[in-house]
Design a protein around this motif. Structure first.
Motif, PDB file in Angstrom:
ATOM      1  N   PHE A 117     -42.253  78.003  21.439  1.00 29.21           N
ATOM      2  CA  PHE A 117     -42.176  76.594  21.838  1.00 29.21           C
ATOM      3  C   PHE A 117     -42.218  75.693  20.610  1.00 29.21           C
ATOM      4  O   PHE A 117     -41.395  74.784  20.458  1.00 29.21           O
ATOM      5  CB  PHE A 117     -43.326  76.257  22.792  1.00 29.21           C
ATOM      6  N   LYS A 118     -43.160  75.956  19.721  1.00 35.74           N
ATOM      7  CA  LYS A 118     -43.276  75.135  18.516  1.00 35.74           C
ATOM      8  C   LYS A 118     -42.021  75.229  17.653  1.00 35.74           C
ATOM      9  O   LYS A 118     -41.540  74.220  17.122  1.00 35.74           O
ATOM     10  CB  LYS A 118     -44.497  75.563  17.703  1.00 35.74           C
ATOM     11  N   LEU A 173     -36.130  70.822  27.881  1.00 31.14           N
ATOM     12  CA  LEU A 173     -36.940  72.028  27.804  1.00 31.14           C
ATOM     13  C   LEU A 173     -38.196  71.781  26.971  1.00 31.14           C
ATOM     14  O   LEU A 173     -39.224  72.412  27.159  1.00 31.14           O
ATOM     15  CB  LEU A 173     -36.108  73.148  27.170  1.00 31.14           C
ATOM     16  N   CYS A 174     -38.092  70.833  26.063  1.00 34.46           N
ATOM     17  CA  CYS A 174     -39.217  70.532  25.165  1.00 34.46           C
ATOM     18  C   CYS A 174     -40.116  69.412  25.687  1.00 34.46           C
ATOM     19  O   CYS A 174     -41.034  68.982  24.989  1.00 34.46           O
ATOM     20  CB  CYS A 174     -38.674  70.169  23.779  1.00 34.46           C
ATOM     21  N   ASP A 175     -39.876  68.918  26.891  1.00 29.30           N
ATOM     22  CA  ASP A 175     -40.715  67.853  27.449  1.00 29.30           C
ATOM     23  C   ASP A 175     -42.166  68.294  27.591  1.00 29.30           C
ATOM     24  O   ASP A 175     -43.079  67.507  27.399  1.00 29.30           O
ATOM     25  CB  ASP A 175     -40.181  67.386  28.802  1.00 29.30           C
ATOM     26  N   SER A 176     -42.352  69.561  27.961  1.00 32.03           N
ATOM     27  CA  SER A 176     -43.714  70.063  28.100  1.00 32.03           C
ATOM     28  C   SER A 176     -43.724  71.572  27.876  1.00 32.03           C
ATOM     29  O   SER A 176     -42.724  72.260  28.117  1.00 32.03           O
ATOM     30  CB  SER A 176     -44.281  69.758  29.487  1.00 32.03           C
ATOM     31  N   TYR A 177     -44.858  72.053  27.435  1.00 36.79           N
ATOM     32  CA  TYR A 177     -45.003  73.496  27.254  1.00 36.79           C
ATOM     33  C   TYR A 177     -44.867  74.211  28.599  1.00 36.79           C
ATOM     34  O   TYR A 177     -44.273  75.281  28.685  1.00 36.79           O
ATOM     35  CB  TYR A 177     -46.347  73.823  26.600  1.00 36.79           C
ATOM     36  N   GLY A 178     -45.377  73.600  29.662  1.00 34.42           N
ATOM     37  CA  GLY A 178     -45.286  74.206  30.998  1.00 34.42           C
ATOM     38  C   GLY A 178     -43.846  74.437  31.420  1.00 34.42           C
ATOM     39  O   GLY A 178     -43.509  75.495  31.957  1.00 34.42           O
ATOM     40  N   LYS A 193     -42.319  77.227  29.261  1.00 33.96           N
ATOM     41  CA  LYS A 193     -42.787  78.545  29.685  1.00 33.96           C
ATOM     42  C   LYS A 193     -42.143  78.955  31.005  1.00 33.96           C
ATOM     43  O   LYS A 193     -41.748  80.111  31.174  1.00 33.96           O
ATOM     44  CB  LYS A 193     -44.311  78.557  29.808  1.00 33.96           C
ATOM     45  N   ARG A 194     -42.019  78.011  31.939  1.00 33.04           N
ATOM     46  CA  ARG A 194     -41.404  78.321  33.230  1.00 33.04           C
ATOM     47  C   ARG A 194     -39.990  78.878  33.042  1.00 33.04           C
ATOM     48  O   ARG A 194     -39.578  79.802  33.723  1.00 33.04           O
ATOM     49  CB  ARG A 194     -41.352  77.074  34.109  1.00 33.04           C
ATOM     50  N   CYS A 244     -41.212  86.656  34.170  1.00 30.40           N
ATOM     51  CA  CYS A 244     -42.418  87.481  34.099  1.00 30.40           C
ATOM     52  C   CYS A 244     -43.512  86.939  35.013  1.00 30.40           C
ATOM     53  O   CYS A 244     -44.527  87.604  35.234  1.00 30.40           O
ATOM     54  CB  CYS A 244     -42.928  87.540  32.658  1.00 30.40           C
ATOM     55  N   ALA A 245     -43.313  85.729  35.547  1.00 33.38           N
ATOM     56  CA  ALA A 245     -44.296  85.135  36.453  1.00 33.38           C
ATOM     57  C   ALA A 245     -44.220  85.771  37.840  1.00 33.38           C
ATOM     58  O   ALA A 245     -45.147  85.634  38.641  1.00 33.38           O
ATOM     59  CB  ALA A 245     -44.078  83.631  36.556  1.00 33.38           C
ATOM     60  N   VAL A 246     -43.132  86.465  38.130  1.00 32.84           N
ATOM     61  CA  VAL A 246     -42.964  87.132  39.425  1.00 32.84           C
ATOM     62  C   VAL A 246     -43.307  88.612  39.236  1.00 32.84           C
ATOM     63  O   VAL A 246     -42.760  89.263  38.344  1.00 32.84           O
ATOM     64  CB  VAL A 246     -41.511  86.990  39.933  1.00 32.84           C
TER      65      VAL A 246
END
Length: 170
Positions: free
Chosen positions: A51-52, A69-74, A77-78, A98-100
């Protein structure tokens, strides 16, 4: 990070040389219950580092964000917390969240098929109930039976009423 670049390079190469769809053949979307995860899910530290780097915070904290995509880390990651999966015949591949849980992914039934073409390369994408998408690329001319060719993308819903997600390639 090098490991992910290596896996991506191998995946792209495998997809480009994937040509076992032979002339006049008819096939269908692979059974995702037989698919395998072939890459590891990134760790939380990997995700934060990516992300960074991707969003420019590591080089210049005052830099403008590159994308939504860079608006938030969340959100980052999603959309990026994925691992590479491949079908049992190794023809179809895709990055799956990978969240599923893998068991839930493997329960997914096909819901649609799409075929697109760019520069003589056909991409067949199968979508599943679990949100997973597996794709295959070939130089063979492909189509979805019974769907009018728009010269850009052919789509068909399937899976409902036992209708298989079929495609044909010349």
């Amino acid at each position: 990070m090098k490991r992910y670049a290596f896996i991506l390079a191998i995946s792209i190469t495998a997809l480009l040389i994937s040509a076992s769809v032979t002339a006049g053949s008819s096939s269908q979307c692979p059974d995702i219950s037989q698919a395998q995860k072939i890459g590891d899910c990134p760790t939380e530290d990997d995700m934060k580092r990516m992300f960074k780097i991707h969003c420019g915070f590591e080089r210049d904290p005052n830099a403008k964000k590159k994308t939504e995509l860079c608006d938030s880390y969340g959100e980052y990651k999603r959309r990026k917390y994925n691992a590479l999966w491949e079908s049992s015949d190794k023809e179809f591949m895709g990055y799956v969240s990978c969240a599923v849980p893998p068991a839930e992914i493997k329960k997914g039934q096909p819901t649609s098929i799409a075929i697109s073409q760019k520069n003589g390369l056909y991409k067949i994408t199968c979508s599943y109930q679990s949100g997973a998408k597996l794709s295959m690329r070939t130089r063979s001319v492909c189509r979805v039976p019974g769907v009018k060719n728009s010269l850009m993308v052919m789509r068909a819903e399937c899976g409902a009423n036992g209708k298989p997600c079929k495609f044909e390639c010349d």
